[in-house]
Design a protein around this motif. Structure first.
Motif, PDB file in Angstrom:
ATOM      1  N   VAL A 109     104.918  71.826  38.430  1.00 41.99           N
ATOM      2  CA  VAL A 109     104.790  73.764  37.892  1.00 41.99           C
ATOM      3  C   VAL A 109     105.544  74.662  39.011  1.00 41.99           C
ATOM      4  CG1 VAL A 109     104.758  75.498  36.306  1.00 41.99           C
ATOM      5  CG2 VAL A 109     103.920  72.906  35.519  1.00 41.99           C
ATOM      6  N   ALA A 110     106.586  75.358  39.460  1.00 45.07           N
ATOM      7  CA  ALA A 110     106.375  76.435  40.545  1.00 45.07           C
ATOM      8  C   ALA A 110     106.518  75.998  40.996  1.00 45.07           C
ATOM      9  CB  ALA A 110     104.944  77.390  40.515  1.00 45.07           C
ATOM     10  N   ALA A 111     107.683  74.506  40.671  1.00 42.33           N
ATOM     11  CA  ALA A 111     108.222  74.187  42.407  1.00 42.33           C
ATOM     12  C   ALA A 111     108.998  74.710  43.291  1.00 42.33           C
ATOM     13  CB  ALA A 111     109.492  73.167  41.725  1.00 42.33           C
ATOM     14  N   ASN A 112     109.098  76.452  42.845  1.00 41.85           N
ATOM     15  CA  ASN A 112     109.195  76.889  44.810  1.00 41.85           C
ATOM     16  C   ASN A 112     111.400  76.354  44.785  1.00 41.85           C
ATOM     17  OD1 ASN A 112     109.449  77.483  47.811  1.00 41.85           O
ATOM     18  ND2 ASN A 112     108.666  79.324  46.506  1.00 41.85           N
ATOM     19  N   ASP A 113     111.300  76.061  46.435  1.00 39.94           N
ATOM     20  CA  ASP A 113     112.062  76.178  46.918  1.00 39.94           C
ATOM     21  C   ASP A 113     112.619  74.383  46.722  1.00 39.94           C
ATOM     22  OD1 ASP A 113     111.094  75.090  48.310  1.00 39.94           O
ATOM     23  OD2 ASP A 113     111.357  76.002  50.210  1.00 39.94           O
ATOM     24  N   GLY A 114     111.460  73.631  46.447  1.00 43.07           N
ATOM     25  CA  GLY A 114     111.948  71.809  46.653  1.00 43.07           C
ATOM     26  C   GLY A 114     111.567  71.608  47.624  1.00 43.07           C
ATOM     27  N   TYR A 115     109.764  72.192  48.061  1.00 38.31           N
ATOM     28  CA  TYR A 115     109.636  71.629  49.243  1.00 38.31           C
ATOM     29  C   TYR A 115     108.443  70.674  49.001  1.00 38.31           C
ATOM     30  CZ  TYR A 115     104.919  72.615  46.900  1.00 38.31           C
ATOM     31  OH  TYR A 115     104.054  73.119  46.121  1.00 38.31           O
ATOM     32  N   LEU A 116     108.077  70.035  47.375  1.00 37.01           N
ATOM     33  CA  LEU A 116     107.330  69.349  47.611  1.00 37.01           C
ATOM     34  C   LEU A 116     108.338  67.283  47.009  1.00 37.01           C
ATOM     35  CD1 LEU A 116     103.910  68.654  46.401  1.00 37.01           C
ATOM     36  CD2 LEU A 116     105.927  67.286  45.211  1.00 37.01           C
ATOM     37  N   LEU A 117     108.955  68.353  45.348  1.00 41.19           N
ATOM     38  CA  LEU A 117     110.172  67.178  44.437  1.00 41.19           C
ATOM     39  C   LEU A 117     111.220  66.939  45.419  1.00 41.19           C
ATOM     40  CD1 LEU A 117     109.935  68.338  41.057  1.00 41.19           C
ATOM     41  CD2 LEU A 117     108.300  66.839  41.985  1.00 41.19           C
ATOM     42  N   GLY A 129     111.329  69.896  38.149  1.00 40.64           N
ATOM     43  CA  GLY A 129     110.901  71.178  38.851  1.00 40.64           C
ATOM     44  C   GLY A 129     110.601  71.875  37.378  1.00 40.64           C
ATOM     45  N   ILE A 130     109.648  73.159  37.049  1.00 34.76           N
ATOM     46  CA  ILE A 130     110.303  73.815  36.767  1.00 34.76           C
ATOM     47  C   ILE A 130     109.564  75.354  37.040  1.00 34.76           C
ATOM     48  CG2 ILE A 130     108.538  74.842  34.237  1.00 34.76           C
ATOM     49  CD1 ILE A 130     107.921  72.618  33.308  1.00 34.76           C
ATOM     50  N   GLU A 131     110.507  75.648  37.574  1.00 41.80           N
ATOM     51  CA  GLU A 131     110.899  76.858  38.572  1.00 41.80           C
ATOM     52  C   GLU A 131     110.513  78.520  38.061  1.00 41.80           C
ATOM     53  OE1 GLU A 131     110.123  80.058  40.942  1.00 41.80           O
ATOM     54  OE2 GLU A 131     109.141  78.122  41.261  1.00 41.80           O
ATOM     55  N   PRO A 132     110.392  79.771  38.150  1.00 45.78           N
ATOM     56  CA  PRO A 132     110.831  80.575  36.705  1.00 45.78           C
ATOM     57  C   PRO A 132     111.987  81.156  38.114  1.00 45.78           C
ATOM     58  CG  PRO A 132     108.651  81.196  38.477  1.00 45.78           C
ATOM     59  CD  PRO A 132     109.050  80.002  38.125  1.00 45.78           C
ATOM     60  N   SER A 133     111.885  81.274  39.655  1.00 48.54           N
ATOM     61  CA  SER A 133     112.888  82.059  40.617  1.00 48.54           C
ATOM     62  C   SER A 133     114.267  81.687  39.984  1.00 48.54           C
ATOM     63  CB  SER A 133     112.140  82.918  41.228  1.00 48.54           C
ATOM     64  OG  SER A 133     111.552  81.559  42.382  1.00 48.54           O
ATOM     65  N   ARG A 143     118.627  71.178  47.544  1.00 51.05           N
ATOM     66  CA  ARG A 143     117.543  69.604  48.157  1.00 51.05           C
ATOM     67  C   ARG A 143     117.514  68.825  47.345  1.00 51.05           C
ATOM     68  NH1 ARG A 143     114.903  74.478  50.436  1.00 51.05           N
ATOM     69  NH2 ARG A 143     114.008  73.821  52.713  1.00 51.05           N
ATOM     70  N   GLY A 144     118.772  68.763  46.418  1.00 51.36           N
ATOM     71  CA  GLY A 144     118.486  67.959  45.439  1.00 51.36           C
ATOM     72  C   GLY A 144     117.201  67.250  44.378  1.00 51.36           C
ATOM     73  N   VAL A 145     117.280  68.240  44.391  1.00 50.57           N
ATOM     74  CA  VAL A 145     116.447  68.288  43.066  1.00 50.57           C
ATOM     75  C   VAL A 145     116.478  68.996  41.562  1.00 50.57           C
ATOM     76  CG1 VAL A 145     113.727  69.031  43.083  1.00 50.57           C
ATOM     77  CG2 VAL A 145     114.362  68.540  44.871  1.00 50.57           C
ATOM     78  N   PRO A 146     116.187  68.212  40.777  1.00 52.26           N
ATOM     79  CA  PRO A 146     116.109  68.975  39.518  1.00 52.26           C
ATOM     80  C   PRO A 146     115.629  70.173  39.135  1.00 52.26           C
ATOM     81  CG  PRO A 146     115.847  66.975  39.696  1.00 52.26           C
ATOM     82  CD  PRO A 146     116.150  66.710  40.668  1.00 52.26           C
ATOM     83  N   VAL A 147     116.181  71.374  38.656  1.00 54.53           N
ATOM     84  CA  VAL A 147     114.947  72.285  38.304  1.00 54.53           C
ATOM     85  C   VAL A 147     114.952  73.066  37.281  1.00 54.53           C
ATOM     86  CG1 VAL A 147     114.428  74.327  39.259  1.00 54.53           C
ATOM     87  CG2 VAL A 147     114.724  72.350  40.273  1.00 54.53           C
TER      88      VAL A 147
END
Length: 423
Positions: A109-117, A129-133, A143-147
């Motif tokens: 939650v709040a995955a931002n720019d995929g820094y972790l996922l 990732g669940i990200e509001p922006s 970065r290859g992260v589904p959001v």
């Protein structure tokens, strides 16, 4: 401690007994960087007044902005901090080794720019990732992260669970402070997690805030400030149970809270009792323990202003580094303007050519440091001291020095790594 005005109630327990802890005056939202054609327009000046609920002991400010005001288009990208990305990578490595089953599903939650996922996806682990922006979501996808672009609430949690199944691990890094509906958000976390799963929440520790006068972590997108004591109460309201706590150095002193559904048989670590005791020793289990914060904050402000005024009198060129949200609180509270701080260099191109909220200090590319060779550089994200000292090690070639206002005003020769007490 002065009671809050009538009508203000605690967002966790609903009680009306809120006590004043620290009044920082008024400031604009910390991420509303202005363009040149907006400089003659008015800015909102919203109160920054930290209060404590005398009943459940949750530190909080009034919810003067909605999450949509703060995060629909967000200027902060987590990946610009290499140390934060490394922190996330180590967390993923540990989780993959110790917690996650072979067919795991991970939600941040709040995955931002995929820094972790990005580290989760690279291991072939199913994630979302669940990200509001929108801008951060797009960066994560690159970065290859589904959001899933949305704010987390009950409806979003139910939709994600229905479409993807329950998560073995739900991660919520530096978001629990950002939600005014803390009860609804925490219940949404509980909806996402599987019966056997775990929730990991990282958040700045209110113990660090009070003990070290870290007042610059107070800004309008941070609605509450967590002790373990308050966290346990919030988790319980959502049917969750705290089973472990880790003390982290990130952001000047954070906690990682591990929670599970209340019916889970995961035992409680002894670390929970140990951190509770640290908070009790600091006096944070009673309102009286918070009374020393305001005087300490005033001393930090006064010391910084004396240094900047002396530098101007001596004809020294002073600039800033890192246009972080915490820096905007410091500069606005201290009344610093471009006559004392000529500009702020930042690695994020999103902020280049814009002006810091309230102070109207221009934000420029970091290349400007080498071009102009300032005498003093005020580092605003002081929590990244080691990383930034390394980045700016070259300024010692022309006699430049780094200034850190917190936790104690110091001036550093980055080449020699020597520290001079400035106050």
């Amino acid at each position: 401690m002065t009671p809050a005005p009538a009508g203000l109630t605690c967002r966790l327990c609903g009680r009306a007994d809120l006590r004043s802890v620290l009044d920082l005056g008024a400031a604009p939202p910390c991420q509303r960087f202005m363009t040149a054609d907006q400089l003659d327009e008015p800015e909102p000046g919203l109160p920054l007044h930290l209060r404590l609920c005398a009943d459940c002991l949750l530190l909080q400010i009034p919810p003067l902005l909605s999450p949509a005001d703060n995060f629909t288009d967000y200027a902060y990208y987590s990946s610009f901090s290499s140390s934060w990305v490394a922190h996330a990578r180590r967390f993923v490595e540990r989780a993959a080794r110790e917690l996650l089953p072979a067919d795991a599903f991970v939600v941040e939650v709040a995955a931002n720019d995929g820094y972790l996922l990005q580290h989760v996806a690279a291991r072939g682990i199913r994630c979302l990732g669940i990200e509001p922006s929108e801008n951060c979501s797009d960066a994560a996808r690159r970065r290859g992260v589904p959001v899933h672009t949305a704010f987390l609430d009950k409806a979003t949690a139910e939709r994600v669970r229905a479409e993807h199944g329950p998560a073995d691990l739900v991660i919520a890094n530096n978001v629990w402070a950002h939600v005014p509906d803390v009860v609804g958000f925490t219940r949404a976390l509980a909806t996402l997690v599987a019966e056997h799963g775990r929730i990991s929440i990282e958040v700045h520790h209110a113990l660090s805030l009070v003990r070290d006068a870290q007042f610059d972590t107070i800004y309008h997108e941070h609605f509450q400030y967590w002790t373990v004591l308050a966290a346990e109460r919030a988790l319980a309201v959502a049917g969750l149970r705290l089973v472990d706590v880790e003390l982290l150095p990130t952001h000047g002193g954070s906690i990682r809270l591990w929670a599970v559904p209340a019916a889970s048989d995961v035992p409680v670590s002894g670390a929970v009792a140990r951190v509770r005791q640290l908070e009790r020793t600091a006096g944070l289990d009673t309102p009286a323990g918070y009374q020393g914060l305001a005087p300490a904050v005033g001393q930090i402000r006064d010391g910084l202003l004396r240094l900047l005024l002396d530098a101007r009198a001596a004809g020294q060129r002073v600039v800033g580094y890192g246009a972080a949200g915490k820096g905007q609180t410091l500069l606005n509270y201290a009344g610093v303007r471009p006559d004392l701080l000529a500009w702020i260099a930042d690695k994020n191109p999103y902020k280049h050519g814009r002006y810091a909220p309230g102070t109207r200090i221009p934000v420029v590319d970091v290349d400007r440091i080498e071009q102009e060779r300032p005498d003093l550089i005020l580092v605003l994200p002081w929590n990244l001291r080691e990383e930034i000292t390394g980045q700016l090690s070259g300024v010692g070639r022309w006699g430049g020095r780094l200034v850190f206002a917190q936790p104690r005003l110091t001036v550093i020769d980055p080449g020699a790594a020597a520290i001079e007490g400035a106050a």
